[in-house]
Design a protein around this motif. Sequence first.
Motif, short mmCIF file in Angstrom:
data_model
loop_
_atom_site.label_atom_id
_atom_site.label_comp_id
_atom_site.label_asym_id
_atom_site.label_seq_id
_atom_site.Cartn_x
_atom_site.Cartn_y
_atom_site.Cartn_z
N GLU A 214 0.83 -1.22 -0.33
CA GLU A 214 -0.15 0.11 0.02
C GLU A 214 0.86 1.30 -0.09
O GLU A 214 0.54 2.43 -0.86
N LEU A 215 1.83 1.34 0.73
CA LEU A 215 3.30 2.23 0.79
C LEU A 215 3.91 2.35 -0.27
O LEU A 215 4.61 3.41 -0.48
N GLY A 216 4.08 1.23 -1.17
CA GLY A 216 5.09 1.25 -2.08
C GLY A 216 6.37 1.16 -1.67
O GLY A 216 7.23 1.88 -2.18
N MET A 217 6.47 0.51 -0.65
CA MET A 217 8.12 0.17 0.17
C MET A 217 8.73 -0.61 -0.81
O MET A 217 9.96 -0.47 -0.64
N GLY A 218 8.43 -1.42 -1.82
CA GLY A 218 9.40 -2.23 -2.53
C GLY A 218 9.85 -3.11 -1.49
O GLY A 218 9.33 -3.65 -0.33
N ASP A 219 11.13 -3.90 -2.19
CA ASP A 219 11.76 -5.14 -1.52
C ASP A 219 13.08 -4.73 -0.89
O ASP A 219 13.85 -5.59 -0.33
N GLY A 220 13.58 -3.52 -1.04
CA GLY A 220 14.66 -2.89 -0.38
C GLY A 220 14.77 -2.68 0.91
O GLY A 220 13.66 -2.67 1.73
N PRO A 221 15.76 -2.42 1.50
CA PRO A 221 15.97 -1.95 3.00
C PRO A 221 15.04 -0.52 3.31
O PRO A 221 15.11 0.20 2.15
N VAL A 222 14.45 -0.41 4.36
CA VAL A 222 13.69 0.48 4.74
C VAL A 222 14.33 1.20 6.02
O VAL A 222 14.56 0.87 6.97
N ILE A 223 14.56 2.49 5.82
CA ILE A 223 15.12 3.38 6.96
C ILE A 223 13.66 4.25 7.44
O ILE A 223 12.85 4.61 6.90
N GLY A 224 13.59 4.21 8.78
CA GLY A 224 12.28 4.61 9.39
C GLY A 224 12.74 5.70 10.41
O GLY A 224 13.61 5.64 11.21
N LEU A 246 20.93 6.66 -1.92
CA LEU A 246 20.39 5.81 -3.28
C LEU A 246 21.69 5.55 -4.06
O LEU A 246 21.29 4.75 -5.06
N GLU A 247 22.41 6.48 -3.92
CA GLU A 247 23.78 5.96 -4.96
C GLU A 247 24.44 4.70 -4.53
O GLU A 247 25.18 4.33 -5.29
N ARG A 248 24.35 4.41 -3.39
CA ARG A 248 24.82 3.11 -3.09
C ARG A 248 23.91 1.97 -2.78
O ARG A 248 24.14 0.80 -2.70
N HIS A 249 22.49 2.40 -2.36
CA HIS A 249 21.76 1.28 -2.07
C HIS A 249 20.24 1.97 -2.86
O HIS A 249 19.51 2.51 -2.28
N GLY A 250 20.36 1.66 -4.20
CA GLY A 250 19.35 2.40 -4.99
C GLY A 250 17.80 1.96 -4.66
O GLY A 250 16.93 2.53 -5.02
N ASP A 251 17.68 0.87 -4.00
CA ASP A 251 16.34 0.17 -3.60
C ASP A 251 15.89 0.69 -2.28
O ASP A 251 15.01 0.15 -1.49
N ALA A 252 16.86 1.51 -1.61
CA ALA A 252 16.36 1.85 -0.11
C ALA A 252 15.04 2.76 -0.11
O ALA A 252 14.71 3.48 -1.16
N ARG A 253 14.45 2.86 0.82
CA ARG A 253 13.13 3.65 1.04
C ARG A 253 13.38 4.34 2.49
O ARG A 253 13.87 3.78 3.24
#
Length: 415
Positions: A214-224, A246-253
């Motif tokens: 629902e939030l569109g978090m994807g499958d990468g690491p999440v910073i909260g 994102l330059e090092r972890h492009g899938d982070a949210r």
Amino acid sequence: MAIAHAMTRILHILDHSLPLHSGYTFRTRAILKAQQALGLDVRGITGLRHGEQGASPEVVDALTFHRTPGKAQGPAGLKEWREIGALADAIMALAQDWRPDILHAHSPALDGLAAVRAGKTLGIPVVYEIRAFWEDAAVGNLATHEGSIKYRLTRQLENMAVSCADAVMTICKGLKDDLVARGVSPAKIGIMPNGVDLTMFGTPAPRDAALAQELGMGDGPVIGFIGSFYDYEGLDDLIAAMPLLLERHGDARLLLVGGGPMAEALEAHAKASPAAHAIRFTGRVPHGEVERYYALTDVMAYPRKCSRLTDLVTPLKPLEAMAQMKLVAASNVGGHRELVTHADTGMLFPPDDAAACAASLADLLDRRDDWDAMRQRGKTHVRDNHDWHRNAQRYLSVYQRLLGGASNTPDSVAA
């Protein structure tokens, strides 16, 4: 009188309480619950700033809270003095029926001064507990600036409350050291560190896949970040760090849960960022739903700016995160250094530096093999040093001295 006897009555004097939700009310709940478990009879009474004119007494979560009736009016200074008088009168009225043995006031200083006024009239000893210096909190909330007339007058009220109380408690070493620098005897000041009710944290909740989608978090690491959006929290630096991360972890949210005075500005900042697609705001969520959002995160970030407030005061949120087996990355300010050991129970990075924040987060995401051990060390640290049910016993020696007839001079109160 045996301090653990159920008839030993402690009246907590509070700015506000449950059913309102805030870090202040949750700390209060934890203290009262832990003291009940120790056999003390506890109640709370709130001043006029509680705001809600509900039932009095009001029972919330099996805790009893009394309210101060009325509304203070008048110009600045006179209004606060009337608040003190109204709360002192309410304490004395309650004491006619309930007869507390100790008045335990919690900051701000208005509560401490009301307790002192009532305590002197009633002949009841007063403990004053400081969670933050009110003048520094006002600076942190952009309500004044350091050195202003308001700042200096508020500081003087704090000094008066400390001077007149029979014993003083602070939530951390930073606040105690500052009082000692003002000339207060260290023997008068005890420390009751921020803590966590570990009975409320069992097995961490599983990741809610539907909420993540629902939030569109994807499958990468999440910073909260979950909490209030004040300027001193440094969330603008966290948002500015995201393009670099994102330059090092492009899938982070980045997941930001909560609200507050800076919410609109932060959302505008995020919208203008090249990392806008990776940043999510949820707004405020019900307290009972917070665990679902924690479960989506891998790292909880606390990028507080460097100030007197953040250097002197320890926050509660990093402890809650560690109790929930979350990785913690925090700015290297005094309040965080009392809670987090760098590269052991979490990561510390220079404050007010988006690039350093991004680098620290990226390095932590690179060390996935270390995550389980760091999480466990964090939870062990909380269990050993910040368990409310264990730490609440620190109050007992202070209460015992005051009830046992020891001289209430600074040198006689337990440090």
